[in-house]
Scaffold this motif. Structure first.
Motif, short mmCIF file in Angstrom:
data_model
loop_
_atom_site.label_atom_id
_atom_site.label_comp_id
_atom_site.label_asym_id
_atom_site.label_seq_id
_atom_site.Cartn_x
_atom_site.Cartn_y
_atom_site.Cartn_z
N PRO A 175 -64.88 18.09 5.81
CA PRO A 175 -64.34 19.45 5.86
C PRO A 175 -64.84 20.36 4.74
CG PRO A 175 -62.65 17.87 5.21
CD PRO A 175 -63.82 17.07 5.66
N LEU A 176 -65.26 19.79 3.61
CA LEU A 176 -65.83 20.62 2.55
C LEU A 176 -67.05 21.37 3.07
CD1 LEU A 176 -66.05 21.55 -0.42
CD2 LEU A 176 -67.41 19.48 -0.85
N LEU A 177 -67.87 20.71 3.86
CA LEU A 177 -69.06 21.35 4.42
C LEU A 177 -68.67 22.47 5.37
CD1 LEU A 177 -72.10 21.48 4.79
CD2 LEU A 177 -71.93 19.60 6.44
N SER A 178 -67.66 22.24 6.20
CA SER A 178 -67.19 23.30 7.11
C SER A 178 -66.69 24.51 6.33
CB SER A 178 -66.06 22.77 7.99
OG SER A 178 -66.52 21.82 8.91
N GLU A 179 -65.92 24.25 5.29
CA GLU A 179 -65.37 25.36 4.52
C GLU A 179 -66.48 26.17 3.86
OE1 GLU A 179 -61.27 25.64 2.48
OE2 GLU A 179 -62.58 24.59 1.05
N ALA A 180 -67.47 25.47 3.30
CA ALA A 180 -68.58 26.17 2.65
C ALA A 180 -69.39 26.97 3.65
CB ALA A 180 -69.48 25.16 1.94
N ALA A 181 -69.58 26.43 4.87
CA ALA A 181 -70.38 27.12 5.88
C ALA A 181 -69.77 28.46 6.26
CB ALA A 181 -70.54 26.24 7.11
N SER A 182 -68.46 28.58 6.14
CA SER A 182 -67.80 29.84 6.50
C SER A 182 -68.16 30.97 5.54
CB SER A 182 -66.28 29.65 6.53
OG SER A 182 -65.76 29.45 5.23
N TYR A 183 -68.70 30.63 4.37
CA TYR A 183 -69.09 31.65 3.38
C TYR A 183 -70.54 32.10 3.55
CZ TYR A 183 -64.87 30.83 0.54
OH TYR A 183 -63.58 30.74 0.10
N ILE A 184 -71.29 31.43 4.42
CA ILE A 184 -72.72 31.74 4.53
C ILE A 184 -72.93 33.05 5.28
CG2 ILE A 184 -74.94 30.98 5.44
CD1 ILE A 184 -73.93 28.11 5.24
N GLY A 185 -73.48 34.02 4.62
CA GLY A 185 -73.91 35.26 5.25
C GLY A 185 -72.94 35.85 6.25
N HIS A 186 -73.47 36.19 7.41
CA HIS A 186 -72.74 36.79 8.52
C HIS A 186 -73.11 36.06 9.79
CE1 HIS A 186 -71.55 40.12 5.89
NE2 HIS A 186 -72.79 40.06 5.42
N PRO A 187 -72.39 36.29 10.89
CA PRO A 187 -72.70 35.56 12.13
C PRO A 187 -74.17 35.61 12.53
CG PRO A 187 -70.61 36.68 12.37
CD PRO A 187 -71.16 37.11 11.05
N ALA A 188 -74.81 36.77 12.40
CA ALA A 188 -76.22 36.86 12.79
C ALA A 188 -77.10 35.94 11.94
CB ALA A 188 -76.71 38.31 12.66
N ILE A 189 -76.76 35.81 10.67
CA ILE A 189 -77.52 34.92 9.78
C ILE A 189 -77.25 33.46 10.13
CG2 ILE A 189 -77.71 34.12 7.39
CD1 ILE A 189 -77.31 37.03 6.55
N THR B 56 -58.48 12.07 0.08
CA THR B 56 -59.55 12.86 -0.52
C THR B 56 -59.33 14.32 -0.19
OG1 THR B 56 -61.15 11.06 -0.29
CG2 THR B 56 -62.04 13.26 -0.66
N GLY B 57 -59.15 15.12 -1.22
CA GLY B 57 -59.00 16.56 -1.04
C GLY B 57 -60.28 17.28 -1.37
N TRP B 58 -60.41 18.48 -0.90
CA TRP B 58 -61.64 19.25 -1.07
C TRP B 58 -61.32 20.72 -1.22
CZ3 TRP B 58 -59.31 18.00 3.36
CH2 TRP B 58 -59.11 19.02 4.29
N SER B 59 -62.27 21.45 -1.77
CA SER B 59 -62.13 22.91 -1.82
C SER B 59 -63.49 23.53 -2.13
CB SER B 59 -61.12 23.34 -2.88
OG SER B 59 -61.01 24.76 -2.92
N PHE B 60 -63.77 24.64 -1.47
CA PHE B 60 -64.94 25.45 -1.79
C PHE B 60 -64.44 26.84 -2.17
CE2 PHE B 60 -68.60 28.14 -1.23
CZ PHE B 60 -69.64 27.35 -1.70
N GLN B 61 -64.82 27.29 -3.34
CA GLN B 61 -64.41 28.59 -3.86
C GLN B 61 -65.65 29.42 -4.19
OE1 GLN B 61 -61.07 29.54 -4.41
NE2 GLN B 61 -60.31 27.60 -3.60
N GLU B 62 -65.57 30.72 -3.95
CA GLU B 62 -66.74 31.56 -4.21
C GLU B 62 -66.32 32.97 -4.56
OE1 GLU B 62 -70.24 31.26 -1.57
OE2 GLU B 62 -70.10 33.44 -1.33
N VAL B 63 -67.05 33.56 -5.49
CA VAL B 63 -66.94 34.98 -5.79
C VAL B 63 -68.30 35.60 -5.53
CG1 VAL B 63 -66.73 36.69 -7.64
CG2 VAL B 63 -65.04 34.87 -7.44
N SER B 64 -68.33 36.64 -4.72
CA SER B 64 -69.56 37.38 -4.46
C SER B 64 -69.24 38.87 -4.48
CB SER B 64 -70.17 36.98 -3.11
OG SER B 64 -69.25 37.23 -2.06
N ARG B 65 -70.27 39.68 -4.59
CA ARG B 65 -70.03 41.13 -4.67
C ARG B 65 -69.42 41.65 -3.36
NH1 ARG B 65 -74.94 44.59 -6.41
NH2 ARG B 65 -73.28 46.12 -6.66
N ARG B 66 -69.93 41.14 -2.23
CA ARG B 66 -69.40 41.48 -0.92
C ARG B 66 -69.38 40.22 -0.08
NH1 ARG B 66 -74.02 45.75 0.32
NH2 ARG B 66 -75.08 43.90 -0.44
#
Length: 290
Positions: free
Chosen positions: A92-106, A179-189
């Motif tokens: 699930p860590l991979l799934s959570e991180a994938a949600s932060y990738i770009g936009h749907p078109a990317i 096993t717990g997981w977390s993906f955290q991110e700060v970006s400008r947008r």
């Protein structure tokens, strides 16, 4: 701008693609999703003499279980990872991180292998690969070899892939019980590359102490960075709020953030400590319910 002139090849098999790379003696680049490479071509920051387009190699797009791992073909689109029940169930860590990738078109065009091979230290998938110590399988006409993430990422936009090799598969370990997981991110947008990103996993033992901790960061060095001092400080420790916060501060001594137009080095260091604390807290919460 327009790319510099190049020859274009669209091989129908992996063997044909590998032969082309061998013949071109290092002056060719592999084109997968193109979400990172095409902008570099347009700005002429990359000027390969040839492009080897592997989008037609459908057999490089797959997700399946493999001896406790989840094996993902390098040609798998990022949207397929995000939509996969196998990925969300096993890693699930991979799934959570994938949600932060770009936009749907990317995500519709971008590939798992393309993002990891591009090796931008602020991208999400390299950070997850580093946190989970993923195995990267590369292949050439000479044969196949498997690298761990700490061997694979060399420096900014540089990997251990040889000019005649292609990344063909990434193997992420499944996350076991407690096993717990977390993906955290700060970006400008939303959708931008991370100013700072953190991937963390925590395994709790039968006493609810931290049996194993993994923390990796992006955007704070020339490659994704493992926060080993943080991990060591929490191993066999009770994950109290105060203990997690104290351990998170150790990350400042393990990273070398740079200043750019998006953030100062000091800001990145402060954000890194905050995100590590948040990621650890969330991972501990999830470990208790998994």
């Amino acid at each position: 701008m327009k790319p510099a002139p190049f020859e274009y090849f669209a091989p129908e098999t992996l063997a044909e693609a590998l032969d082309l790379l061998q013949q071109r003696a290092g002056d060719a680049r592999v084109l997968a999703g193109g979400q990172s490479l095409v902008p570099l071509l347009n700005f002429r920051l990359a000027r390969p003499a040839a492009l080897v387009d592997i989008n037609g190699l459908d057999h490089l797009a797959y997700i399946h279980r493999d001896d406790g791992n989840i094996a993902i073909g390098a040609g798998t689109r990022q949207r397929q990872v995000l939509a996969s029940d196998e990925v969300s169930g096993m890693c699930p860590l991979l799934s959570e991180a994938a949600s932060y990738i770009g936009h749907p078109a990317i995500r519709n065009r971008g590939t798992v292998g393309g993002s990891i091979a591009h090796a931008d230290p602020a991208a999400e998938l390299p950070v997850v690969a580093t946190a989970l110590d993923a195995e990267l399988v590369v292949q050439s006409s000479r044969g196949e070899r498997t690298l761990k993430s700490d061997e694979f990422f060399v420096t900014f936009l540089t990997t251990a892939i040889e000019p005649d090799e292609i990344l063909v598969e990434v193997r992420f370990p499944s996350l076991g019980p407690r096993t717990g997981w977390s993906f955290q991110e700060v970006s400008r947008r939303y959708g931008d590359l991370a100013v700072v990103a953190v991937a963390a996993t925590v395994v709790l033992d039968e006493r609810d102490r931290c049996q194993r901790v993994r923390v990796a960061l992006g955007g704070v060095g020339r490659t994704p960075v493992r926060a080993r001092a943080v991990e060591q400080a929490l191993t066999n420790a009770e994950p109290t709020q105060a203990g997690l916060a104290e351990a998170a501060q150790l990350v400042k001594g393990e990273i070398e953030p740079a200043m750019d137009i998006h953030a100062s080095a000091e800001y990145r260091g402060d954000v890194a400590a905050v995100l590590v604390r948040r990621a650890l807290q969330r991972a501990v919460e999830r470990a208790g319910t998994r």
